[in-house]
Scaffold this motif. Structure first.
Motif, PDB file in Angstrom:
ATOM      1  N   CYS A 113      -3.639  -6.426  -8.392  1.00 11.04           N
ATOM      2  CA  CYS A 113      -4.784  -5.537  -8.131  1.00 11.04           C
ATOM      3  C   CYS A 113      -4.466  -4.099  -8.544  1.00 11.04           C
ATOM      4  O   CYS A 113      -5.287  -3.420  -9.182  1.00 11.04           O
ATOM      5  N   GLN A 114      -3.282  -3.628  -8.172  1.00 11.65           N
ATOM      6  CA  GLN A 114      -2.899  -2.251  -8.473  1.00 11.65           C
ATOM      7  C   GLN A 114      -2.713  -2.029  -9.968  1.00 11.65           C
ATOM      8  O   GLN A 114      -2.975  -0.951 -10.492  1.00 11.65           O
ATOM      9  N   MET A 131      -1.187  -8.053  -4.605  1.00  7.35           N
ATOM     10  CA  MET A 131      -1.497  -6.620  -4.552  1.00  7.35           C
ATOM     11  C   MET A 131      -1.017  -5.919  -5.824  1.00  7.35           C
ATOM     12  O   MET A 131      -1.672  -4.990  -6.313  1.00  7.35           O
ATOM     13  N   ALA A 160     -14.211  -2.963  -8.971  1.00  7.21           N
ATOM     14  CA  ALA A 160     -13.856  -3.217  -7.578  1.00  7.21           C
ATOM     15  C   ALA A 160     -15.069  -3.746  -6.827  1.00  7.21           C
ATOM     16  O   ALA A 160     -16.201  -3.315  -7.068  1.00  7.21           O
ATOM     17  N   GLU A 197       0.830  -1.211   0.000  1.00  4.54           N
ATOM     18  CA  GLU A 197       0.000   0.000   0.000  1.00  4.54           C
ATOM     19  C   GLU A 197       0.864   1.260   0.000  1.00  4.54           C
ATOM     20  O   GLU A 197       0.528   2.255  -0.651  1.00  4.54           O
ATOM     21  N   GLU A 202     -18.034  -4.103  -4.328  1.00  2.56           N
ATOM     22  CA  GLU A 202     -18.768  -3.060  -3.626  1.00  2.56           C
ATOM     23  C   GLU A 202     -18.984  -3.473  -2.173  1.00  2.56           C
ATOM     24  O   GLU A 202     -20.042  -3.938  -1.787  1.00  2.56           O
ATOM     25  N   PRO A 211       3.082   1.105  -4.010  1.00  2.00           N
ATOM     26  CA  PRO A 211       2.353   0.266  -4.968  1.00  2.00           C
ATOM     27  C   PRO A 211       3.183  -0.077  -6.201  1.00  2.00           C
ATOM     28  O   PRO A 211       3.998   0.723  -6.665  1.00  2.00           O
ATOM     29  N   GLY A 242      -6.152  -1.639 -11.473  1.00  2.00           N
ATOM     30  CA  GLY A 242      -6.923  -0.561 -10.861  1.00  2.00           C
ATOM     31  C   GLY A 242      -7.964  -0.988  -9.864  1.00  2.00           C
ATOM     32  O   GLY A 242      -8.955  -0.268  -9.651  1.00  2.00           O
ATOM     33  N   LEU A 243      -7.789  -2.135  -9.220  1.00  3.67           N
ATOM     34  CA  LEU A 243      -8.731  -2.582  -8.191  1.00  3.67           C
ATOM     35  C   LEU A 243      -8.356  -1.985  -6.841  1.00  3.67           C
ATOM     36  O   LEU A 243      -7.221  -2.118  -6.402  1.00  3.67           O
ATOM     37  N   SER A 244      -9.297  -1.362  -6.174  1.00  2.00           N
ATOM     38  CA  SER A 244      -9.054  -0.877  -4.812  1.00  2.00           C
ATOM     39  C   SER A 244      -9.403  -1.985  -3.827  1.00  2.00           C
ATOM     40  O   SER A 244     -10.346  -2.750  -4.044  1.00  2.00           O
ATOM     41  N   VAL A 245      -8.653  -2.045  -2.752  1.00  2.00           N
ATOM     42  CA  VAL A 245      -8.823  -3.112  -1.758  1.00  2.00           C
ATOM     43  C   VAL A 245      -9.226  -2.486  -0.428  1.00  2.00           C
ATOM     44  O   VAL A 245      -8.460  -1.709   0.154  1.00  2.00           O
ATOM     45  N   ASP A 246     -10.435  -2.810   0.042  1.00  2.21           N
ATOM     46  CA  ASP A 246     -10.884  -2.255   1.324  1.00  2.21           C
ATOM     47  C   ASP A 246     -10.217  -3.001   2.471  1.00  2.21           C
ATOM     48  O   ASP A 246      -9.709  -4.114   2.295  1.00  2.21           O
TER      49      ASP A 246
END
Length: 419
Positions: free
Chosen positions: A310-311, A307, A116, A98, A118, A101, A314-318
């Motif tokens: 994902c990055q 990660m 991403a 994080e 929801e 990245p 463009g996927l955001s990870v909550d």
């Protein structure tokens, strides 16, 4: 020279040297003759072979590990330390990813547009539906969450099976692992093709991405080796952990760094435990066990690479999903294959948590093999040195509770005094 002789000579050269040669040749060919489809095909075949074998490997490896697992006797504390340190390693890797990245150059032409998740509700729903997926369908479609769930259930159920039945699954797992070794043995040709394609498409600048990724991976492992692991030791013993930490890194970590095999480093770790005066009845169990389940370095690799995938898209990870990723990375790391680069084949399992397809995940695995010359050595050094570290920590903790003198990391007592 006959064909068998050529293969023999090829196998006599270390995998690291062969990969480096493939890397260099791939760069040179990309600069001289870019766009050659035959050379590109080498990389595609390598990634395709990995995509084919990885689901089967995970399935049988987990079943075999669970149904053949032996009880650890009085090694409960050691197992707890192994599991906790692996989970902490995944969390450190998540934080590092994080903060710094990594965005990779991947072929996303075949990827369905990915949104991403929801909220945690959608993540958990997808996770639960993947768990109850038909096991055959999970294997066919590389649904790693379903594969892991069914493998765990079957592995636990088979614990009551007879010895011959368990041996069959152990033999199948060994056979699949051997196939993986055959594929990885051809990694230099695959890496040649992958590097050729990357440099042909994106230019020599592609290596700045790989350098950043290596820096994140190694930095996380250094933080664990010199930060979180010593903290765990201090919490258990309330004594300065660094004499023990540094001795384990020097006497075990360095050897493992060059051999790149936790299993091959078991004799070194056993000898270090003997020099530290630890109880042989304990370390004769905990060291081989650690070579199988104590995989902090693998947890770092799996988390950082997932990660990065994902990055990249463009996927955001909550935060809650990130925590699930850490747990899944720690669990999958404990089942990492004993072959060089085995942890890389478990990356698709964690990518599946975010709905990232096998095509994208296996490209990330391919990049993992490219940087594996450094990544796998650091990973193995961390894993293997931690086996001795936590074996000694558990024993020192017990001695302190019994009022005995402990000198951390020194030959302060003999095995006879501990028997």
């Amino acid at each position: 020279m006959a064909v068998p002789g050529i293969f023999k000579k090829y196998n006599e050269v270390s995998l690291i040297k062969r990969i480096l040669v493939g890397l260099v040749i791939g760069i040179i060919l990309a600069l001289i003759i870019p766009g050659n489809e035959v050379i590109t095909l080498l990389g595609s075949l390598f990634v395709g072979a990995l995509k084919a074998v990885a689901p089967i490997l995970v399935f049988f490896l987990v079943i075999s590990a669970l149904c053949n697992a032996k009880t650890a006797g009085n090694m409960g504390m050691v197992v707890v330390l192994y599991v906790v340190s692996t989970l902490v390693a995944a969390i450190v890797a998540l934080v590092g990813s994080e903060l710094f990245p990594s965005v990779l150059t991947l072929d996303t032409s075949s990827m369905v547009e990915q949104a991403a998740p929801e909220g945690i509700g959608e993540v958990l729903t997808t996770l639960l539906m993947n768990i109850v997926s038909n096991p055959v369908d999970a294997l066919i479609n590389a649904n790693y969450v379903g594969i892991l769930a069914w493998a765990i259930m079957l592995g636990i159920a088979l614990r009551v099976a007879g010895g011959q039945t368990k041996e069959v699954f152990a033999n199948i797992a060994d056979a699949v692992s051997k196939v993986v070794r055959w594929i990885i043995n051809l990694a230099p040709f695959g890496i040649l093709g992958l590097v050729y394609t990357s440099v042909s498409t994106s230019g020599i600048e592609i290596f700045s991405e790989y350098g950043h990724l290596i820096a994140v991976l190694v930095a996380c492992m250094v933080v664990i080796a010199l930060g979180t692991n010593p903290l765990i030791v201090w919490i258990c013993t309330r004594k300065n952990p660094y004499p023990l930490v540094l001795r384990c890194l020097k006497d075990s970590g360095l050897t493992a760094f060059f051999t790149r095999s936790s299993a091959a480093n078991i004799p070194v770790n056993m000898e270090l435990c003997r020099k530290l005066g630890l109880n042989e009845d304990n370390y004769s169990v905990s060291i081989p066990l650690g070579a199988t389940i104590n995989m902090a370095g693998a947890a770092v690799t799996i988390t950082v690479m997932t990660m990065a995938a994902c990055q990249t898209i463009g996927l955001s990870v909550d935060p809650v999903t990130a925590l699930i990723l850490c747990v899944l990375a720690a669990v999958s790391a404990c089942g990492a294959s004993g072959v060089a680069g085995g942890s890389l084949l478990l990356i698709p399992m964690c990518c599946a948590l975010f709905g990232i397809g096998n095509d994208i995940a296996m490209q990330v695995v391919g990049i993992g093999f490219i940087i594996g010359v450094i990544q796998d050595s650091c990973e193995t050094g961390l894993n293997s040195s931690s086996d001795v570290l936590f074996t000694a920590t558990a024993e020192y903790r017990q001695m302190i509770r019994e009022g005995k003198e402990v000198r951390m990391g020194h030959d302060a007592f003999s095995a006879d005094e501990l028997s």
